[in-house]
Design a protein around this motif. Structure first.
Motif, mmCIF file in Angstrom:
data_model
loop_
_atom_site.group_PDB
_atom_site.id
_atom_site.type_symbol
_atom_site.label_atom_id
_atom_site.label_comp_id
_atom_site.label_asym_id
_atom_site.label_seq_id
_atom_site.Cartn_x
_atom_site.Cartn_y
_atom_site.Cartn_z
ATOM 1 N N GLU A 1 -21.913 17.563 86.369
ATOM 2 C CA GLU A 1 -22.272 18.984 86.736
ATOM 3 C C GLU A 1 -22.101 20.067 85.402
ATOM 4 O OE1 GLU A 1 -19.893 20.639 89.950
ATOM 5 O OE2 GLU A 1 -21.206 19.284 91.409
ATOM 6 N N SER A 2 -21.699 19.257 84.044
ATOM 7 C CA SER A 2 -21.874 20.160 82.967
ATOM 8 C C SER A 2 -22.400 19.353 81.955
ATOM 9 C CB SER A 2 -20.091 20.260 82.837
ATOM 10 O OG SER A 2 -19.519 19.272 82.615
ATOM 11 N N ALA A 3 -21.903 19.464 80.637
ATOM 12 C CA ALA A 3 -22.336 18.636 79.626
ATOM 13 C C ALA A 3 -22.072 17.252 79.452
ATOM 14 C CB ALA A 3 -22.356 19.608 78.533
ATOM 15 N N ALA B 1 -11.942 10.637 78.851
ATOM 16 C CA ALA B 1 -12.411 10.434 80.117
ATOM 17 C C ALA B 1 -13.926 10.815 80.240
ATOM 18 C CB ALA B 1 -11.615 11.616 81.070
ATOM 19 N N HIS B 2 -14.697 10.757 81.226
ATOM 20 C CA HIS B 2 -16.103 11.033 81.128
ATOM 21 C C HIS B 2 -16.912 10.177 80.458
ATOM 22 C CE1 HIS B 2 -14.669 14.726 83.232
ATOM 23 N NE2 HIS B 2 -14.293 15.391 82.168
ATOM 24 N N LEU B 3 -16.547 9.062 80.192
ATOM 25 C CA LEU B 3 -17.183 7.999 79.271
ATOM 26 C C LEU B 3 -18.489 7.322 80.133
ATOM 27 C CD1 LEU B 3 -14.157 5.700 78.044
ATOM 28 C CD2 LEU B 3 -15.168 7.799 76.898
ATOM 29 N N ASP B 4 -19.625 6.957 79.382
ATOM 30 C CA ASP B 4 -20.474 6.505 79.900
ATOM 31 C C ASP B 4 -20.322 5.050 80.079
ATOM 32 O OD1 ASP B 4 -23.676 6.411 80.491
ATOM 33 O OD2 ASP B 4 -23.508 4.565 78.927
ATOM 34 N N THR B 5 -19.523 4.425 79.158
ATOM 35 C CA THR B 5 -19.355 2.891 79.093
ATOM 36 C C THR B 5 -17.757 2.687 78.628
ATOM 37 O OG1 THR B 5 -21.608 2.412 78.886
ATOM 38 C CG2 THR B 5 -20.141 0.672 78.351
ATOM 39 N N GLY C 1 -14.816 2.973 73.971
ATOM 40 C CA GLY C 1 -15.761 3.576 75.182
ATOM 41 C C GLY C 1 -16.906 4.214 74.330
ATOM 42 N N VAL C 2 -17.695 5.001 75.263
ATOM 43 C CA VAL C 2 -18.920 5.674 74.611
ATOM 44 C C VAL C 2 -18.984 6.994 75.463
ATOM 45 C CG1 VAL C 2 -21.513 5.578 74.513
ATOM 46 C CG2 VAL C 2 -20.463 3.443 74.082
ATOM 47 N N MET C 3 -19.351 8.112 74.768
ATOM 48 C CA MET C 3 -19.313 9.343 75.444
ATOM 49 C C MET C 3 -20.151 9.340 76.388
ATOM 50 S SD MET C 3 -19.490 13.097 73.524
ATOM 51 C CE MET C 3 -18.063 12.913 72.435
ATOM 52 N N GLY C 4 -20.119 10.166 77.652
ATOM 53 C CA GLY C 4 -20.773 10.406 78.795
ATOM 54 C C GLY C 4 -20.770 11.472 79.603
ATOM 55 N N ARG C 5 -21.102 11.583 81.019
ATOM 56 C CA ARG C 5 -20.859 12.301 81.757
ATOM 57 C C ARG C 5 -20.581 12.052 83.007
ATOM 58 N NH1 ARG C 5 -26.344 16.078 81.504
ATOM 59 N NH2 ARG C 5 -25.045 17.121 82.941
ATOM 60 N N THR C 6 -19.592 11.274 83.109
ATOM 61 C CA THR C 6 -19.172 10.430 84.373
ATOM 62 C C THR C 6 -17.925 11.525 85.018
ATOM 63 O OG1 THR C 6 -17.586 9.209 83.536
ATOM 64 C CG2 THR C 6 -19.770 8.084 83.978
ATOM 65 N N GLY C 7 -17.830 11.412 86.358
ATOM 66 C CA GLY C 7 -16.731 12.453 86.804
ATOM 67 C C GLY C 7 -17.493 13.734 87.078
ATOM 68 N N ASN C 8 -16.819 14.831 87.066
ATOM 69 C CA ASN C 8 -17.397 16.157 87.336
ATOM 70 C C ASN C 8 -18.006 16.698 85.925
ATOM 71 O OD1 ASN C 8 -15.316 16.609 85.514
ATOM 72 N ND2 ASN C 8 -14.120 18.264 87.004
ATOM 73 N N VAL D 1 -14.728 17.358 73.886
ATOM 74 C CA VAL D 1 -15.425 16.776 72.539
ATOM 75 C C VAL D 1 -16.800 16.499 72.895
ATOM 76 C CG1 VAL D 1 -15.463 15.360 70.536
ATOM 77 C CG2 VAL D 1 -13.345 16.136 71.557
ATOM 78 N N PHE D 2 -17.896 17.426 72.290
ATOM 79 C CA PHE D 2 -19.235 17.141 72.556
ATOM 80 C C PHE D 2 -20.127 16.375 71.444
ATOM 81 C CE2 PHE D 2 -17.423 20.823 74.746
ATOM 82 C CZ PHE D 2 -18.086 20.691 75.995
ATOM 83 N N GLY D 3 -20.856 15.608 71.905
ATOM 84 C CA GLY D 3 -21.627 14.630 70.905
ATOM 85 C C GLY D 3 -22.260 13.465 71.641
#
Length: 227
Positions: free
Chosen positions: A158-160, A128-132, A148-155, A76-78
């Protein structure tokens, strides 16, 4: 007990489930306890009102596709969207530290910071990939409560920026292979976005019955089992 009891009650049938052992996990991950008794747990149908469902992303316009790569899940992107509980339940696992290392690429660390919750419906919901991380293990949540807050942690580094959303049944010990997703979330996200009360319970129950060794296989894989 709540984790296994909820899972066994999927489909509103009386089920007997063997109790598991207490999970092991690395220090940054927090996991709710699992029963240690060897006795079976007998579950009877609940008389509580049925769970309510809400779209689990607020504060930003988000988008997602109907497919994923090699297993059922939704990205999910946003970026910056607040991730909220899709139904009432209990937070059973969190990781507030991003342990992913691209050089090692351990599967269990690919999700970065995450929250896993057990709905009262017996379904496990994983973000997963949460910022917080905004929730704590053992915390009771209602539909729409921030986790949580959407983010770009983990792999996702290397993406969005996005949130990986997985729907599954719980396993008796801490693992990654089933938790990441076992049914396609998009039809439920579509329904919840429109305010429809579509439950994943029956589909999760059917897939779990068709995959009786999934948890065992996930725990047996040293790369996918979370230590």
């Amino acid at each position: 007990m709540a984790l296994l009891a909820a899972c066994s009650n999927v489909g509103s049938a009386s089920v007997t489930v063997p109790a598991g052992s207490e999970p092991t996990h690395s220090a940054p991950a927090q996991v709710a306890p699992v029963p240690t008794s060897d006795e079976a747990i007998t579950i009877v149908p609940t008389t509580l009102p049925p769970p309510a469902y809400v779209f689990p992303f607020v504060g930003r316009h988000v988008s997602y596709g109907g497919t994923h790569h090699d297993y059922p899940a939704s990205d999910v992107f946003g970026c910056g969207a607040i991730v909220v509980a899709p139904t009432d339940g209990t937070v059973v696992q969190t990781r507030e530290v991003d342990l992913w290392d691209a050089a090692v690429d351990l599967p269990s660390n690919r999700g970065g910071k995450y929250v896993s919750m057990m709905g009262r419906d017996g379904v496990r919901y994983y973000f997963a990939h949460l910022d917080t991380v905004l929730a704590a293990v053992g915390q009771s949540v209602q539909p729409g409560d921030p986790v949580g807050v959407m983010g770009r942690t983990g792999n996702a580094r290397e993406s969005a920026c996005h949130t990986h959303f997985g729907i599954s049944w719980p396993c008796p010990q801490n693992e990654w292979g089933v938790r990441r997703g076992e049914i396609w979330p998009a039809p439920y996200l579509d329904a919840w976005r429109e305010g429809e009360q579509r439950s994943p319970v029956l589909e999760v129950f059917a897939v779990a019955q068709a995959s009786p060794t999934a948890c065992e296989e996930a725990l047996a894989d040293p790369a996918a089992a979370e230590a």
